[in-house]
Scaffold this motif. Structure first.
Motif, PDB file in Angstrom:
ATOM      1  N   ALA A   1       0.761  -1.211   0.117  1.00 61.84           N
ATOM      2  CA  ALA A   1       0.108   0.226   0.058  1.00 61.84           C
ATOM      3  C   ALA A   1       0.880   1.408   0.017  1.00 61.84           C
ATOM      4  N   LEU A   2       1.952   1.265   0.646  1.00 62.09           N
ATOM      5  CA  LEU A   2       2.980   2.358   0.679  1.00 62.09           C
ATOM      6  C   LEU A   2       3.559   2.447  -0.549  1.00 62.09           C
TER       7      LEU A   2
ATOM      8  N   PRO B   1      -0.224   7.648  -6.498  1.00 65.28           N
ATOM      9  CA  PRO B   1      -1.184   8.239  -5.453  1.00 65.28           C
ATOM     10  C   PRO B   1      -2.576   8.660  -6.026  1.00 65.28           C
TER      11      PRO B   1
ATOM     12  N   ASP C   1       0.800  13.970   1.836  1.00 67.43           N
ATOM     13  CA  ASP C   1      -0.290  13.573   0.666  1.00 67.43           C
ATOM     14  C   ASP C   1       0.563  13.524  -0.702  1.00 67.43           C
TER      15      ASP C   1
ATOM     16  N   TYR D   1      -7.273   5.703   0.943  1.00 66.53           N
ATOM     17  CA  TYR D   1      -6.153   6.854   0.304  1.00 66.53           C
ATOM     18  C   TYR D   1      -6.129   7.806   1.354  1.00 66.53           C
TER      19      TYR D   1
ATOM     20  N   LEU E   1      -4.872   6.831   4.870  1.00 66.47           N
ATOM     21  CA  LEU E   1      -3.358   6.575   4.627  1.00 66.47           C
ATOM     22  C   LEU E   1      -2.719   7.951   4.689  1.00 66.47           C
ATOM     23  N   VAL E   2      -3.358   9.007   4.014  1.00 66.78           N
ATOM     24  CA  VAL E   2      -2.851  10.388   4.036  1.00 66.78           C
ATOM     25  C   VAL E   2      -2.754  10.893   5.569  1.00 66.78           C
TER      26      VAL E   2
ATOM     27  N   THR F   1       2.194   1.624  -3.496  1.00 66.26           N
ATOM     28  CA  THR F   1       1.362   2.308  -4.263  1.00 66.26           C
ATOM     29  C   THR F   1       0.934   3.619  -3.986  1.00 66.26           C
ATOM     30  N   PHE F   2       1.045   4.007  -2.523  1.00 68.36           N
ATOM     31  CA  PHE F   2       0.607   5.507  -2.211  1.00 68.36           C
ATOM     32  C   PHE F   2       1.632   6.547  -2.639  1.00 68.36           C
TER      33      PHE F   2
ATOM     34  N   PHE G   1      -4.455   5.514  -6.797  1.00 70.56           N
ATOM     35  CA  PHE G   1      -4.837   4.957  -5.566  1.00 70.56           C
ATOM     36  C   PHE G   1      -6.065   5.650  -4.981  1.00 70.56           C
TER      37      PHE G   1
END
Length: 253
Positions: free
Chosen positions: A218-219, A226, A247, A237, A240-241, A221-222, A229
């Motif tokens: 996930a990170l 972004p 961001d 998303y 996770l921000v 991809t983040f 995602f």
């Protein structure tokens, strides 16, 4: 007594951080050139954030030992700067976070055989010995395409970050906001079930292995995808921000 001990511990940590900051190893002109020319995240920052990034990178390089394995006899400035900058990028949402438990960075030339798992690895994290290990070739391959969501450096630092949050002997535990983290884990498990069911998601299939792997993927991809995602799942998303306190869509247009 416990409160007194905690207060004393905080004071000692503050004094240690202050001394470390004053005595941090400054980047050389060669190292600054490497950072400026080869690390896209840094390139996109404004000058104020660039200055903050450099200071944090200097702290990370002061704290970490970079150790060559197999055929790597010499640790180059590029190795230190790119791996150190990846640690700073992932932790940039926190002013003082630098993963002190993981004080040793082992660098292999390519995939290597682990005598512990009896398997070949591109990278791994060993909390017992405070080690982050990476294949340099795989690390560079992850940096070549910054929009495919595959980045070994981010992946292994993500594992270390998640573990550091649970280690209570280093002054950096529980930096994840617990309520946000709980929300993230609920949504992460929903995504894991989708992946296991064979549904198409923005994450690659290895994210469905377990919660630890999902966090690492996930990170990746983040930071690398972004916008995709966000389009796939804006709530996840956004969570996770808030968890990572940054961001990447701000940096990547």
């Amino acid at each position: 007594m416990f409160l007194l001990y905690s207060l004393l511990h905080e004071i000692l940590e503050w004094l240690y951080d202050g001394v470390t900051y004053l005595n941090r190893r400054k980047l050389t002109s060669t190292e600054r050139t490497i950072l400026e020319n080869t690390f896209p995240y840094y390139q996109r920052l404004n000058q104020k954030h660039k200055d903050e990034f450099v200071k944090k990178l200097e702290m990370v390089l002061t704290d970490k030992s970079f150790i060559g394995r197999s055929d790597i006899r010499v640790i180059t400035p590029e190795m230190k700067i790119l791996i150190g900058a990846t640690i700073v990028m992932v932790t940039f949402g926190w002013d003082d976070l630098r993963l002190p438990h993981f004080s040793k960075i082992l660098i292999y030339p390519d995939s290597y055989y682990s005598t512990i798992s009896k398997q070949y690895h591109r990278g791994e994290v060993n909390p017992r010995h405070g080690i982050i290990a990476m294949s340099w070739n795989c690390f560079l391959n992850g940096m070549e395409n910054e929009s495919d969501g595959v980045n070994l450096g981010i992946h292994e630092v993500a594992h270390a970050l998640k573990l550091e949050n649970q280690i209570y002997s280093n002054g950096e535990s529980e930096f994840f906001n617990p309520e946000i983290y709980d929300d993230f884990k609920i949504m992460a498990n929903e995504e894991i079930e989708k992946i296991k069911a064979g549904n198409l998601t923005v994450f690659r299939s290895s994210a469905g292995f377990n919660e630890d792997e999902f966090f690492a993927v996930a990170l990746e991809t983040f930071f690398e995808k972004p916008h995709r995602f966000f389009e796939y799942n804006s709530v996840l998303y956004g969570t996770l921000v808030r968890l990572m306190r940054q961001d990447p869509r701000v940096w990547i247009r």
